[in-house]
Design an enzyme around this catalytic site. Structure first.
Site, short mmCIF file in Angstrom:
data_model
loop_
_atom_site.label_atom_id
_atom_site.label_comp_id
_atom_site.label_asym_id
_atom_site.label_seq_id
_atom_site.Cartn_x
_atom_site.Cartn_y
_atom_site.Cartn_z
N ASP A 35 0.82 -1.22 0.00
CA ASP A 35 0.00 0.00 0.00
C ASP A 35 0.86 1.27 0.00
O ASP A 35 1.97 1.27 0.52
CB ASP A 35 -0.88 -0.02 1.25
CG ASP A 35 -2.04 0.94 1.16
OD1 ASP A 35 -2.40 1.32 0.03
OD2 ASP A 35 -2.59 1.31 2.21
N ASN A 37 1.47 3.35 -2.84
CA ASN A 37 2.13 3.73 -4.11
C ASN A 37 1.61 5.08 -4.62
O ASN A 37 2.39 5.94 -5.04
CB ASN A 37 1.85 2.69 -5.20
CG ASN A 37 2.43 1.34 -4.86
OD1 ASN A 37 3.31 1.25 -4.02
ND2 ASN A 37 1.94 0.30 -5.50
N HIS A 52 2.90 3.12 -8.79
CA HIS A 52 2.71 1.68 -8.98
C HIS A 52 3.95 1.06 -9.64
O HIS A 52 4.36 -0.05 -9.30
CB HIS A 52 1.45 1.41 -9.79
CG HIS A 52 0.19 1.81 -9.05
ND1 HIS A 52 -0.01 1.50 -7.73
CD2 HIS A 52 -0.92 2.50 -9.44
CE1 HIS A 52 -1.19 1.97 -7.34
NE2 HIS A 52 -1.76 2.59 -8.36
N LEU A 146 11.18 -20.22 -2.79
CA LEU A 146 10.11 -19.35 -2.28
C LEU A 146 8.82 -19.52 -3.08
O LEU A 146 8.86 -19.59 -4.31
CB LEU A 146 10.58 -17.88 -2.39
CG LEU A 146 9.54 -16.83 -2.00
CD1 LEU A 146 9.42 -16.73 -0.48
CD2 LEU A 146 9.89 -15.45 -2.58
C1 FPP Z 1 -5.42 -2.59 0.38
O1 FPP Z 1 -5.80 -1.29 0.61
C2 FPP Z 1 -4.24 -2.53 -0.44
C3 FPP Z 1 -4.08 -3.28 -1.56
C4 FPP Z 1 -5.08 -4.25 -2.01
C5 FPP Z 1 -2.86 -3.11 -2.32
C6 FPP Z 1 -3.10 -2.05 -3.31
C7 FPP Z 1 -1.89 -1.93 -4.12
C8 FPP Z 1 -1.97 -1.65 -5.39
C9 FPP Z 1 -3.25 -1.45 -6.11
C10 FPP Z 1 -0.70 -1.54 -6.16
C11 FPP Z 1 -0.32 -2.86 -6.70
C12 FPP Z 1 1.05 -3.11 -6.39
C13 FPP Z 1 2.02 -3.10 -7.30
C14 FPP Z 1 3.40 -3.39 -6.86
C15 FPP Z 1 1.76 -2.79 -8.70
P1 FPP Z 1 -7.03 -0.63 -0.13
O2 FPP Z 1 -6.58 0.70 -0.57
O3 FPP Z 1 -7.59 -1.55 -1.14
O4 FPP Z 1 -8.05 -0.58 1.07
P2 FPP Z 1 -8.44 0.63 2.01
O5 FPP Z 1 -9.44 1.41 1.24
O6 FPP Z 1 -8.97 -0.03 3.24
O7 FPP Z 1 -7.16 1.38 2.30
#
Ligand code: FPP
Length: 264
Positions: A35, A37, A52, A146
């Site tokens: 989270d 980015n 991202h 891994l």
């Molecule tokens: C959850 O928070 C966070 C995620 C599902 C990760 C989000 C990350 C990305 C979309 C970037 C992908 C990563 C790469 C390396 C390309 P949320 O924001 O969905 O939930 P919230 O609203 O509770 O904060």
């Protein structure tokens, strides 16, 4: 010895603090919510999409570091079932980025014995991406290093709902009796059926919540939060999280190593 990647290794071996990690109790399964980015990019006056891209660099480094440290499973939350609510532009960019990531990383991951897995509603993704995912999983299936478990279009509630649907189907056909359903039955019907539960769950970027990630599996995970955004998350932060994790007293509802319960 720590395991070294061929080619360019992560900087984990040059990181102060490495010697503080107890090798015998490195977490088997680390889960990370990638989270921050977008916020990272916005703070620099850049488009969220730059963040991202930078996030993919962090993922690359952390996969290497986790592999070198002997972590067995690394689950990375890349896109939730709720992230479709983001602007179309960002969603489309992310989907292309996942595709690009598989194209550019698969050879190196495979050479370094990494097994790639995906969890989530993969059948709802674009067919071309689904094919790349299937190919990556099939190609690396027998690798023994891994396990890189990528959560894409993943939601913990949706995963449990799916498990309940499959189980009730079995009850309806008479293959299973309601009284035979145990915790293990649920566990066996999750995407993560073959994997150990996460020992350590890391969320960067300052939010103190799990946002529908591994709800069932995290029952006894240790949580580690940091204000650092994911693009700034380096192997040294992974090392710090592991050092802190190793100081925790995991009781799983029982008593601690000395036989005393903190509250009694
Ligand atoms: C959850 O928070 C966070 C995620 C599902 C990760 C989000 C990350 C990305 C979309 C970037 C992908 C990563 C790469 C390396 C390309 P949320 O924001 O969905 O939930 P919230 O609203 O509770 O904060």
């Amino acid at each position: 010895m720590w395991k070294k990647w061929f080619g360019k290794s992560s900087d984990v071996f040059h990181t102060p603090g490495l010697n503080l990690i107890k090798r015998e109790s490195v977490p088997r399964h680390i889960a990370i919510i990638m989270d921050g980015n977008g916020r990272w990019a916005q703070r620099k006056g850049l488009l969220r999409t730059f963040g991202h891209r930078a996030g993919v660099e962090s993922l690359r480094d952390i996969v290497k570091a986790a592999s070198e440290l002997g972590v067995k499973v690394l689950t990375a939350y890349a896109f939730s079932t709720e992230n479709w609510k983001r602007p179309d532009e960002e969603v489309n960019f992310l989907m292309s980025l996942f595709s690009e990531y598989l194209d550019s990383e698969i050879d190196e991951l495979h050479q370094n014995d990494v097994q790639i897995k995906f969890i989530g509603k993969i059948d709802e993704l674009a067919v071309t991406l689904q094919h790349k995912i299937e190919n990556a999983q099939a190609r690396t299936l027998h690798n023994g290093g891994l396990i890189l478990n990528l959560a894409v279009n993943y939601g913990g509630r949706a995963e449990i709902t799916r498990a309940v649907q499959i189980i009730t189907e079995k009850v309806a056909t008479g293959a299973l009796k309601p009284e035979e359903i145990t915790d293990n039955t649920i566990q066996d019907h999750l995407y993560t059926a073959a994997l150990p539960d996460p020992d350590l769950l890391i969320r960067p970027s300052g939010d103190l919540r799990i946002s529908n990630f591994l709800l069932w599996q995290s029952a006894y995970a240790e949580f580690w939060f940091t204000d650092i955004n994911w693009p700034d998350f380096k192997p040294k932060h992974l090392i710090q999280a592991i050092i802190d994790y190793q100081k925790r007293d995991r009781r799983f509802g029982g008593v601690n190593k000395d036989g005393a319960h903190r509250f009694k």
